[in-house]
Design an enzyme around this catalytic site. Structure first.
Site, PDB file in Angstrom:
ATOM      1  N   LYS A 140       1.114  -1.329  -0.074  1.00 15.11           N
ATOM      2  CA  LYS A 140      -0.639   0.372  -0.280  1.00 15.11           C
ATOM      3  C   LYS A 140       1.471   0.786  -0.352  1.00 15.11           C
ATOM      4  O   LYS A 140       0.660   2.041   1.040  1.00 15.11           O
ATOM      5  CB  LYS A 140      -0.876  -0.024   1.315  1.00 15.11           C
ATOM      6  CG  LYS A 140      -2.133   0.476   1.295  1.00 15.11           C
ATOM      7  CD  LYS A 140      -3.415   0.307   2.385  1.00 15.11           C
ATOM      8  CE  LYS A 140      -4.012   1.614   2.573  1.00 15.11           C
ATOM      9  NZ  LYS A 140      -4.999   1.772   1.589  1.00 15.11           N
TER      10      LYS A 140
HETATM   11  N1  PPE Z   1      -7.614  -1.978  -3.018  1.00 10.04           N
HETATM   12  C1  PPE Z   1      -7.358  -0.487  -2.847  1.00 10.04           C
HETATM   13  C2  PPE Z   1      -6.717   0.164  -3.863  1.00 10.04           C
HETATM   14  C3  PPE Z   1      -7.214  -0.104  -1.598  1.00 10.04           C
HETATM   15  O1  PPE Z   1      -6.637   1.396  -1.539  1.00 10.04           O
HETATM   16  C4  PPE Z   1      -8.511  -0.252  -0.452  1.00 10.04           C
HETATM   17  C5  PPE Z   1      -8.277   0.408   0.447  1.00 10.04           C
HETATM   18  C6  PPE Z   1      -9.461  -1.621  -0.411  1.00 10.04           C
HETATM   19  C7  PPE Z   1      -8.725  -2.052  -2.324  1.00 10.04           C
HETATM   20  C8  PPE Z   1      -9.761  -2.264   0.244  1.00 10.04           C
HETATM   21  O2  PPE Z   1      -8.263  -2.512   1.891  1.00 10.04           O
HETATM   22  P1  PPE Z   1      -9.215  -2.690   3.343  1.00 10.04           P
HETATM   23  O3  PPE Z   1      -9.226  -1.557   3.542  1.00 10.04           O
HETATM   24  O4  PPE Z   1      -8.161  -3.822   3.654  1.00 10.04           O
HETATM   25  O5  PPE Z   1      -9.956  -3.616   3.266  1.00 10.04           O
HETATM   26  N2  PPE Z   1      -8.176   1.534   0.805  1.00 10.04           N
HETATM   27  C9  PPE Z   1      -8.144   2.875   1.648  1.00 10.04           C
HETATM   28  C10 PPE Z   1      -7.509   4.064   0.888  1.00 10.04           C
HETATM   29  C11 PPE Z   1      -8.661   5.260   0.981  1.00 10.04           C
HETATM   30  C12 PPE Z   1      -8.090   5.820   0.653  1.00 10.04           C
HETATM   31  O6  PPE Z   1      -9.369   7.500   0.181  1.00 10.04           O
HETATM   32  O7  PPE Z   1      -6.997   6.253   1.315  1.00 10.04           O
HETATM   33  C13 PPE Z   1      -9.290   2.577   2.768  1.00 10.04           C
HETATM   34  O8  PPE Z   1     -10.460   1.663   2.428  1.00 10.04           O
HETATM   35  O9  PPE Z   1      -8.657   3.101   3.749  1.00 10.04           O
END
Ligand code: PPE
Length: 307
Positions: free
Chosen positions: A159
């Site tokens: 990330k």
């Molecule tokens: N894919 C991506 C690309 C992603 O950024 C997130 C989280 C997810 C999947 C889902 O992951 P999880 O939160 O572990 O279920 N995206 C974060 C960022 C949002 C932002 O604006 O910054 C979040 O949901 O916190």
């Protein structure tokens, strides 16, 4: 989405006032995007605020750092504690939490290895990421003309801050075209994920989500939802999804910490199901909502109280 300031931000071991949490314009990560971060939520529970799957998020943060060869000058347990402290001192019973590890001031140029490494944790109240209307009635999605990262160009398991240019380009394209959110395909043409969420479809009664090899982040909400759906008695599998599967599936929804569980109403103007959130989506959404608030005994371990 505007930020609501709170009182204190944790920076490199100290709690500093919100307004004083500043960095130099020559901060390395600002120039080259080599940093890693997390998005976490704290929810109100009967026993006070609790952070949902905090340890899992911090483990992913350290794995992201490892992939980029960033040496975090704190232990994971210290960052877990620091996160709890930051939630506690700001007196919020629910909030979004943003830990970030970044390369600081002192070096320029593309070799990140000699850079100082800094860590900050900020918290603020944040509402429904894709809007209350989306949570209730579903969002309108568009397949992006931008592809998800090739895994040998950018590692999807990390990330990384700079990696989000890809998501932002897709988001801009979708919003300008009048949609709520984008879906990105992998370089091989399979459905990967959304700009900040994982994706699920229901096909012939089975729940399917793309494998990591399709270039998605290993979502913690995705993992929670897989457990929840299986506990509800549904079959869940990782499998490649084609664009046309999105057009003909019975239900579809997306998952993420910020977004939570959001029904998909349509994809490229093809209505999903009858255009209303389907029964499986609703059940998963409801149980997730209860689980994060510590209301479901079997998921109590996911809820980490701030003390
Ligand atoms: N894919 C991506 C690309 C992603 O950024 C997130 C989280 C997810 C999947 C889902 O992951 P999880 O939160 O572990 O279920 N995206 C974060 C960022 C949002 C932002 O604006 O910054 C979040 O949901 O916190």
């Amino acid at each position: 989405m505007p930020i609501t300031p709170t009182e204190k931000i944790w920076m490199d071991g100290e709690l500093v006032d919100w307004e004083s949490a500043r960095i130099h314009v020559l901060t390395h990560t600002l120039h080259y995007g080599c940093g890693v971060f997390e998005g976490i939520r704290a929810y109100p529970t009967e026993a006070g605020p609790a952070v949902f799957r905090l340890t899992d998020h911090i483990t992913r943060l350290f794995n992201s750092a490892k992939i980029f060869m960033i040496d975090v000058p704190f232990g994971a347990d210290e960052i877990v504690e620091a996160t709890k402290t930051t939630v506690r001192v700001n007196g919020l019973d629910q909030c979004y939490i943003r830990p970030i590890v970044y390369l600081g001031y002192g070096e320029m140029g593309l070799n990140p290895l000699p850079c100082p490494v800094n860590v900050a944790i900020a918290v603020w109240p944040w509402g429904a990421y894709l809007g209350d209307e989306g949570v209730a009635n579903g969002v309108r999605m568009k397949i992006s003309s931008w592809q998800r990262h090739d895994p040998n160009a950018m590692p999807p398991a990390a990330k990384g801050t700079g990696m989000y240019i890809n998501s932002s380009m897709a988001k801009i394209e979708a919003l300008k075209a009048g949609y709520d959110e984008a879906i990105l395909l992998s370089p091989q043409g399979y459905v990967s994920e959304c700009t900040g969420e994982n994706l699920f479809v229901v096909r012939r009664g089975r729940i399917v989500t793309p494998p990591l090899a399709a270039g998605a982040l290993e979502g913690i909400t995705q993992d929670s939802v897989i457990t929840i759906a299986r506990d509800l008695g549904y079959e869940v599998e990782f499998g490649n999804i084609l664009r046309s599967d999105l057009y003909t599936c019975e239900e579809a929804f997306l998952t993420g910490t910020a977004a939570e569980v959001v029904p998909i109403a349509s994809v490229d103007d093809r209505v999903v199901g009858d255009g209303r959130p389907g029964p499986i989506t609703r059940r998963v959404q409801e149980l997730y909502h209860a689980a994060v608030r510590g209301q479901v005994d079997r998921y109590k371990d996911w809820v980490e109280h701030v003390g």
